[in-house]
Design a protein around this motif. Structure first.
Motif, PDB file in Angstrom:
ATOM      1  N   ILE A 173     -12.185  11.309   5.497  1.00  0.00           N
ATOM      2  CA  ILE A 173     -10.881  11.770   5.995  1.00  0.00           C
ATOM      3  C   ILE A 173      -9.890  10.607   6.024  1.00  0.00           C
ATOM      4  O   ILE A 173      -8.742  10.732   5.560  1.00  0.00           O
ATOM      5  CB  ILE A 173     -11.030  12.377   7.404  1.00  0.00           C
ATOM      6  CG1 ILE A 173     -11.871  13.663   7.326  1.00  0.00           C
ATOM      7  CG2 ILE A 173      -9.664  12.671   8.006  1.00  0.00           C
ATOM      8  CD1 ILE A 173     -12.243  14.239   8.678  1.00  0.00           C
ATOM      9  N   THR A 174     -10.361   9.475   6.558  1.00  0.00           N
ATOM     10  CA  THR A 174      -9.475   8.299   6.623  1.00  0.00           C
ATOM     11  C   THR A 174      -9.082   7.832   5.226  1.00  0.00           C
ATOM     12  O   THR A 174      -7.918   7.495   4.978  1.00  0.00           O
ATOM     13  CB  THR A 174     -10.177   7.150   7.369  1.00  0.00           C
ATOM     14  OG1 THR A 174     -10.591   7.616   8.652  1.00  0.00           O
ATOM     15  CG2 THR A 174      -9.241   5.960   7.532  1.00  0.00           C
ATOM     16  N   THR A 176      -8.937   9.631   2.469  1.00  0.00           N
ATOM     17  CA  THR A 176      -8.006  10.587   1.861  1.00  0.00           C
ATOM     18  C   THR A 176      -6.595  10.409   2.424  1.00  0.00           C
ATOM     19  O   THR A 176      -5.604  10.388   1.680  1.00  0.00           O
ATOM     20  CB  THR A 176      -8.487  12.027   2.110  1.00  0.00           C
ATOM     21  OG1 THR A 176      -9.809  12.172   1.605  1.00  0.00           O
ATOM     22  CG2 THR A 176      -7.562  13.025   1.432  1.00  0.00           C
ATOM     23  N   PHE A 177      -6.523  10.274   3.731  1.00  0.00           N
ATOM     24  CA  PHE A 177      -5.223  10.057   4.368  1.00  0.00           C
ATOM     25  C   PHE A 177      -4.599   8.751   3.882  1.00  0.00           C
ATOM     26  O   PHE A 177      -3.403   8.700   3.563  1.00  0.00           O
ATOM     27  CB  PHE A 177      -5.404  10.029   5.887  1.00  0.00           C
ATOM     28  CG  PHE A 177      -4.130   9.710   6.638  1.00  0.00           C
ATOM     29  CD1 PHE A 177      -3.146  10.675   6.796  1.00  0.00           C
ATOM     30  CD2 PHE A 177      -3.925   8.442   7.175  1.00  0.00           C
ATOM     31  CE1 PHE A 177      -1.976  10.383   7.484  1.00  0.00           C
ATOM     32  CE2 PHE A 177      -2.764   8.143   7.853  1.00  0.00           C
ATOM     33  CZ  PHE A 177      -1.787   9.119   8.009  1.00  0.00           C
ATOM     34  N   PHE A 178      -5.423   7.709   3.812  1.00  0.00           N
ATOM     35  CA  PHE A 178      -4.948   6.415   3.335  1.00  0.00           C
ATOM     36  C   PHE A 178      -4.442   6.519   1.900  1.00  0.00           C
ATOM     37  O   PHE A 178      -3.398   5.967   1.551  1.00  0.00           O
ATOM     38  CB  PHE A 178      -6.090   5.403   3.436  1.00  0.00           C
ATOM     39  CG  PHE A 178      -5.789   4.083   2.782  1.00  0.00           C
ATOM     40  CD1 PHE A 178      -4.958   3.160   3.384  1.00  0.00           C
ATOM     41  CD2 PHE A 178      -6.338   3.761   1.547  1.00  0.00           C
ATOM     42  CE1 PHE A 178      -4.677   1.944   2.786  1.00  0.00           C
ATOM     43  CE2 PHE A 178      -6.065   2.558   0.936  1.00  0.00           C
ATOM     44  CZ  PHE A 178      -5.231   1.650   1.554  1.00  0.00           C
ATOM     45  N   ILE A 180      -3.252   9.205   0.346  1.00  0.00           N
ATOM     46  CA  ILE A 180      -2.006   9.974   0.289  1.00  0.00           C
ATOM     47  C   ILE A 180      -0.830   9.120   0.752  1.00  0.00           C
ATOM     48  O   ILE A 180       0.223   9.061   0.109  1.00  0.00           O
ATOM     49  CB  ILE A 180      -2.122  11.257   1.142  1.00  0.00           C
ATOM     50  CG1 ILE A 180      -3.160  12.200   0.521  1.00  0.00           C
ATOM     51  CG2 ILE A 180      -0.774  11.952   1.257  1.00  0.00           C
ATOM     52  CD1 ILE A 180      -3.486  13.405   1.385  1.00  0.00           C
ATOM     53  N   VAL A 181      -1.024   8.433   1.907  1.00  0.00           N
ATOM     54  CA  VAL A 181       0.052   7.590   2.439  1.00  0.00           C
ATOM     55  C   VAL A 181       0.370   6.466   1.468  1.00  0.00           C
ATOM     56  O   VAL A 181       1.544   6.181   1.172  1.00  0.00           O
ATOM     57  CB  VAL A 181      -0.344   7.021   3.814  1.00  0.00           C
ATOM     58  CG1 VAL A 181       0.668   5.975   4.275  1.00  0.00           C
ATOM     59  CG2 VAL A 181      -0.459   8.146   4.837  1.00  0.00           C
ATOM     60  N   TYR A 183      -0.164   6.394  -1.739  1.00  0.00           N
ATOM     61  CA  TYR A 183       0.462   6.928  -2.948  1.00  0.00           C
ATOM     62  C   TYR A 183       1.953   7.196  -2.706  1.00  0.00           C
ATOM     63  O   TYR A 183       2.789   6.883  -3.561  1.00  0.00           O
ATOM     64  CB  TYR A 183      -0.238   8.215  -3.376  1.00  0.00           C
ATOM     65  CG  TYR A 183       0.389   8.849  -4.590  1.00  0.00           C
ATOM     66  CD1 TYR A 183       0.106   8.384  -5.866  1.00  0.00           C
ATOM     67  CD2 TYR A 183       1.286   9.912  -4.457  1.00  0.00           C
ATOM     68  CE1 TYR A 183       0.686   8.949  -6.993  1.00  0.00           C
ATOM     69  CE2 TYR A 183       1.880  10.485  -5.562  1.00  0.00           C
ATOM     70  CZ  TYR A 183       1.570   9.999  -6.830  1.00  0.00           C
ATOM     71  OH  TYR A 183       2.161  10.565  -7.929  1.00  0.00           O
TER      72      TYR A 183
END
Length: 469
Positions: A173-174, A176-178, A180-181, A183
Motif C-alpha cells: 500500500i505504501t 503504491t501510494f509512493f 502515485i505521489v 509519478y
C-alpha cells in the motif's frame, strides 16, 4: 539500443529514468526483505534455538533418560513451538526423525564425532515432507562427564510471506501510494521543465522563418526560467537587428537611388546630345562626377563602419599629444575656414596625453570639426577647448550654427540619420560620419555627448582616458 535512446525526447528520457528508478526500488525492496529474512529472522531463530537447546540439555543431569524425563519432553513439545527428541543412542534419531535435510542424512560422520566430543551440531536445510526449511540442533547429554544421551531440538522456518504477513500489505500500500505521489510530482516537474523547452523549440522554428514577435511566458526563476528569459532577450535582440538591417538596407537603397537617378538621367541627356552648349554638357558631367563621388564616399564609410564593428579589429595604440593632433587636424580646414570667414578659438592643455590609434582619432577630429564648419553660419566662431577632468581628457567643440532640433538629439549617431537631408546632400554628407565617430570613441573606451539648441549651435564633448604616468 543506444540509437533508440538517442531518438527519445528529453521528457521521455526523464520518465524512462523514473521508471527504471522505480523498478530498481522494487528490486532493492525485495532484496532488502530477503536480507531481513535470511540474515535477521533465521539468525534470530538459530540463536533462540541454541539457547533453548542448551537450557534444555542442562536440565538432564541424571544418570539415564528415564520414562519420566521423556514424558516431560513430550509435554514440552505440546506447549512449545520447538520439537524436542531425546534418545539414548544416535542411531535412535532415525526412528523419531526419519527425514532427510536437503536430501541428505541427518548426521554425517563429522557431526557424530563432534557430538561424541561434547559439542553441539547445528543443522539447517529443506525437508521435503514438511515442504519447508527447518533449523535444528543436536546436543549431547552428559552426567558426571559421561555421555548418557542426546536431544534433538528443531523448528520449521516460516516462509517469507508468513514472516512479513503484516508488513507486506503495508509495504504494498505504501509503495503504491509512493509511486502515485512520485509519478504526479515527477510528471509536474517534467511538464514545468520541458514545456518552456518545447515552446523554445517551436519559437526557434519561427525565428528561423524570420518571425521575431513571439515571446515565452516565464513562470519560474530557476535555470529553465533563466534560459527562457535569455531566449526572449535573444529574440528581442534579433528582432531589433532585423529591424536595423531592414532600415539599413532601405537607407542604403535610398542613398543610392538619388545619385543613380541623377547619373542615369544626365548620362541619357549626354548620350542623346540634349544640351544647348558645351558648358551645359560640362555641367552635366560635373554633376555626374559629384554624385559618383558621393556614392564612393558612401561605400567607403560603410566599409569603415563594418571594419570598426569587427570584434577582431586591433587598434595600433600609442601615446598621443592630444593638443598637437587637434592643431594638425585644424590645418586641413584652413581653406574652408578662410573661404567662409569662420574663426576658430582654441584653449588647449598641452600636457594632455592619451593612448590611442593616431589615424582613427584623426578621423574623429576631422568628422566633428567638419560638421562644426558645415553647419556654422558664415563669419561665425568655433570654440575648441581641451582640459583634464577626473583622469579624463575632455575635448569640447562648440559652434554657433544652425543647431539640432531637440527631438532629433537622441538619434544623432545612428546610421544614415540626418536632421536636414536637403542640406546634407548639398554638403556631401552620407549620414554615417557621427556613426563612425561613435564607434571609434567606444573603441578607445571614451564617451561622446552632444548638446544642441536649434538656431543657437551645437556642442560636442569627447572624453578619453588619460595615460597613467
Amino acid at each position: 539500443m543506444n540509437v533508440k535512446i538517442k531518438k527519445l525526447s528529453i521528457s521521455q528520457k526523464v520518465l524512462t529514468l523514473f521508471l527504471f528508478s522505480f523498478i530498481f526500488s522494487i528490486l532493492f525492496s525485495f532484496l532488502f526483505i530477503h536480507f531481513l529474512y535470511k540474515d535477521l529472522y533465521i539468525r534470530s531463530v538459530k540463536e533462540r534455538l541454541v539457547n533453548e537447546g542448551q537450557r534444555t540439555a542442562a536440565h538432564f543431569h541424571y544418570g539415564s533418560l528415564s520414562g519420566d524425563i521423556k514424558e516431560k519432553i513430550d509435554w514440552y513439545n505440546v506447549i512449545s513451538s520447538y520439537e524436542v527428541i531425546a534418545v539414548d543412542q544416535l542411531e535412535e534419531l532415525d526412528q523419531y526423525f526419519p527425514y532427510r535435510i536437503d536430501y541428505e542424512h541427518l548426521l554425517s560422520d563429522a557431526d557424530e564425532q563432534k557430538l561424541l566430543n561434547g559439542q553441539y551440531v547445528l543443522k539447517e536445510g529443506y525437508v521435503h515432507e514438511f515442504k519447508r526449511n527447518i533449523v535444528g540442533a543436536i546436543f549431547p547429554l552428559t552426567h558426571e562427564e559421561q555421555l548418557i544421551g542426546f536431544i534433538y531440538i528443531y523448528v520449521p522456518l516460516a516462509e517469507i510471506p508468513e514472516v512479513f504477513r503484516k508488513g507486506i500489505p503495508v509495504l504494498v500500500i505504501t509503495g503504491t501510494f509512493f509511486f502515485i505521489v512520485l509519478y504526479i510530482i515527477v510528471n509536474y516537474f517534467v511538464r514545468s521543465i520541458f514545456n518552456p523547452i518545447r515552446m523554445m523549440r517551436e519559437f526557434a522554428k519561427e525565428v528561423g522563418r524570420g518571425n521575431f514577435s513571439k515571446r515565452i511566458q516565464v513562470e519560474t526563476s530557476d535555470e529553465i526560467g533563466e534560459l527562457a528569459t535569455a531566449f526572449n532577450k535573444m529574440t528581442e535582440s534579433l528582432e531589433k537587428q532585423d529591424e536595423r538591417k531592414k532600415e539599413f538596407l532601405a537607407n542604403v537603397a535610398h542613398e543610392l537611388r538619388t545619385p543613380l537617378t541623377y547619373i542615369g538621367g544626365y548620362t541619357r541627356l549626354l548620350l542623346d546630345e540634349a544640351y544647348e552648349s558645351k558648358v551645359e554638357a560640362k555641367n552635366h558631367l560635373q554633376l555626374i562626377d559629384k554624385e559618383a563621388k558621393r556614392m564612393q564616399k558612401l561605400i567607403h564609410d560603410l566599409l569603415q563602419l563594418n571594419q570598426l564593428e569587427d570584434p577582431n579589429l586591433t587598434l595600433q595604440k600609442e601615446p598621443i599629444a592630444f593638443s598637437q593632433l587637434i592643431l594638425d587636424s585644424l590645418e586641413l580646414f584652413t581653406p574652408s575656414l578662410t573661404m567662409r570667414n569662420i574663426i576658430v578659438k582654441t584653449d588647449l592643455d598641452d600636457e594632455v596625453i592619451i593612448l590611442g590609434d593616431l589615424n582613427r582619432l584623426q578621423q574623429v577630429l576631422y568628422n566633428v570639426i567638419d560638421n562644426a564648419i558645415k553647419y556654422s553660419y558664415d563669419h561665425g566662431t568655433i570654440h575648441i577647448r581641451l582640459i583634464q577632468q577626473d583622469n579624463q581628457a575632455e575635448l569640447t567643440i562648440r559652434d554657433h550654427g544652425i543647431g539640432i532640433p531637440k527631438q532629433d538629439l537622441d538619434r544623432i549617431g545612428e546610421r544614415f540619420y540626418r536632421t536636414d537631408k536637403s542640406r546634407s546632400r548639398k554638403t556631401g554628407g552620407t549620414g554615417l560620419g557621427l556613426s563612425i565617430v561613435k564607434e571609434i570613441v567606444n573603441l578607445h573606451d571614451g564617451t561622446m555627448d552632444i548638446q544642441s539648441e536649434e538656431g543657437k549651435g551645437t556642442t560636442v564633448i569627447l572624453s578619453f582616458p588619460l595615460v597613467e604616468l
